[in-house]
Design a protein around this motif. Structure first.
Motif, short mmCIF file in Angstrom:
data_model
loop_
_atom_site.label_atom_id
_atom_site.label_comp_id
_atom_site.label_asym_id
_atom_site.label_seq_id
_atom_site.Cartn_x
_atom_site.Cartn_y
_atom_site.Cartn_z
N VAL A 21 24.56 37.40 44.52
CA VAL A 21 24.35 36.00 44.16
C VAL A 21 23.63 35.90 42.82
O VAL A 21 24.00 35.10 41.95
CB VAL A 21 23.57 35.25 45.26
CG1 VAL A 21 23.09 33.88 44.77
CG2 VAL A 21 24.43 35.08 46.51
N GLU A 22 22.61 36.74 42.62
CA GLU A 22 21.89 36.73 41.35
C GLU A 22 22.80 37.12 40.18
O GLU A 22 22.76 36.49 39.12
CB GLU A 22 20.70 37.70 41.41
CG GLU A 22 19.55 37.20 42.26
CD GLU A 22 18.38 38.18 42.25
OE1 GLU A 22 18.11 38.76 41.18
OE2 GLU A 22 17.77 38.35 43.31
N VAL A 23 23.59 38.15 40.37
CA VAL A 23 24.49 38.61 39.30
C VAL A 23 25.51 37.53 38.96
O VAL A 23 25.73 37.22 37.78
CB VAL A 23 25.19 39.92 39.71
CG1 VAL A 23 26.31 40.28 38.74
CG2 VAL A 23 24.18 41.05 39.79
N LYS A 26 23.82 34.63 37.08
CA LYS A 26 23.54 34.96 35.67
C LYS A 26 24.82 34.96 34.85
O LYS A 26 24.86 34.43 33.75
CB LYS A 26 22.86 36.32 35.56
CG LYS A 26 21.46 36.37 36.08
CD LYS A 26 20.50 35.79 35.08
CE LYS A 26 19.09 36.03 35.62
NZ LYS A 26 18.09 35.42 34.80
N ALA A 27 25.87 35.55 35.39
CA ALA A 27 27.15 35.60 34.66
C ALA A 27 27.66 34.19 34.42
O ALA A 27 28.13 33.87 33.32
CB ALA A 27 28.17 36.42 35.45
N PHE A 28 27.56 33.33 35.43
CA PHE A 28 28.00 31.95 35.29
C PHE A 28 27.16 31.24 34.23
O PHE A 28 27.70 30.52 33.38
CB PHE A 28 27.89 31.24 36.63
CG PHE A 28 28.36 29.82 36.61
CD1 PHE A 28 29.71 29.52 36.67
CD2 PHE A 28 27.46 28.77 36.52
CE1 PHE A 28 30.16 28.21 36.64
CE2 PHE A 28 27.89 27.46 36.49
CZ PHE A 28 29.24 27.18 36.56
N ARG A 29 25.87 31.45 34.27
CA ARG A 29 24.97 30.80 33.30
C ARG A 29 25.32 31.19 31.87
O ARG A 29 25.35 30.36 30.97
CB ARG A 29 23.53 31.19 33.61
CG ARG A 29 22.54 30.59 32.65
CD ARG A 29 21.12 30.92 33.05
NE ARG A 29 20.22 30.48 32.00
CZ ARG A 29 19.15 31.12 31.64
NH1 ARG A 29 18.80 32.22 32.26
NH2 ARG A 29 18.38 30.67 30.68
N PHE A 30 25.58 32.47 31.67
CA PHE A 30 25.89 32.94 30.32
C PHE A 30 27.36 32.76 29.95
O PHE A 30 27.75 33.02 28.81
CB PHE A 30 25.47 34.40 30.16
CG PHE A 30 23.98 34.60 30.24
CD1 PHE A 30 23.13 33.92 29.39
CD2 PHE A 30 23.43 35.42 31.20
CE1 PHE A 30 21.74 34.08 29.49
CE2 PHE A 30 22.05 35.59 31.31
CZ PHE A 30 21.22 34.91 30.44
N GLY A 31 28.15 32.27 30.89
CA GLY A 31 29.56 32.02 30.62
C GLY A 31 29.81 30.77 29.81
O GLY A 31 30.92 30.54 29.34
N ILE A 49 30.71 33.83 46.25
CA ILE A 49 29.55 34.60 46.70
C ILE A 49 28.51 33.70 47.35
O ILE A 49 27.84 34.10 48.30
CB ILE A 49 28.93 35.46 45.56
CG1 ILE A 49 27.94 36.49 46.15
CG2 ILE A 49 28.23 34.60 44.53
CD1 ILE A 49 28.52 37.44 47.13
N ASN A 50 28.39 32.46 46.89
CA ASN A 50 27.47 31.54 47.54
C ASN A 50 27.96 31.15 48.92
O ASN A 50 27.16 30.96 49.84
CB ASN A 50 27.22 30.30 46.67
CG ASN A 50 26.15 30.57 45.65
OD1 ASN A 50 24.98 30.69 45.99
ND2 ASN A 50 26.54 30.70 44.40
N ALA A 51 29.26 31.04 49.09
CA ALA A 51 29.82 30.79 50.42
C ALA A 51 29.55 31.98 51.34
O ALA A 51 29.13 31.81 52.50
CB ALA A 51 31.31 30.51 50.33
#
Length: 80
Positions: A21-23, A26-31, A49-51
């Motif tokens: 979830v953390e990874v 972060k990837a979504f944030r920096f996307g 992953i949140n599901a």
């Protein structure tokens, strides 16, 4: 498997899910803004992953349950 091993395996699964979830977050944030598009793989990864993290087998109670086994509490339940 032994009950203590079941509890340990659930805890490993929970920790692994937490890291995933953390990874993904972060990837979504920096996307950037493109990550918001429903066709973007980052958006789908974050959603999926949140599901998965909502599943009973990997919820935060597994940490408490594993601690009960470590402490030798007699009523510890690996699926509790």
């Amino acid at each position: 498997p032994e009950p203590w091993l079941q509890a340990e395996l659930r805890t490993c699964g929970t920790y692994t899910t937490d890291v995933a979830v953390e990874v993904a977050s972060k990837a979504f944030r920096f996307g950037g803004g493109r990550a918001l598009q429903t066709s973007n793989i980052l958006q789908r990864c974050l959603r999926d992953i949140n599901a998965a993290a909502q599943h009973l087998m990997v919820n935060d109670s597994t940490y408490e349950n594993h601690g009960q086994f470590i402490l030798g509490m007699p009523d510890a339940d690996p699926m509790g």
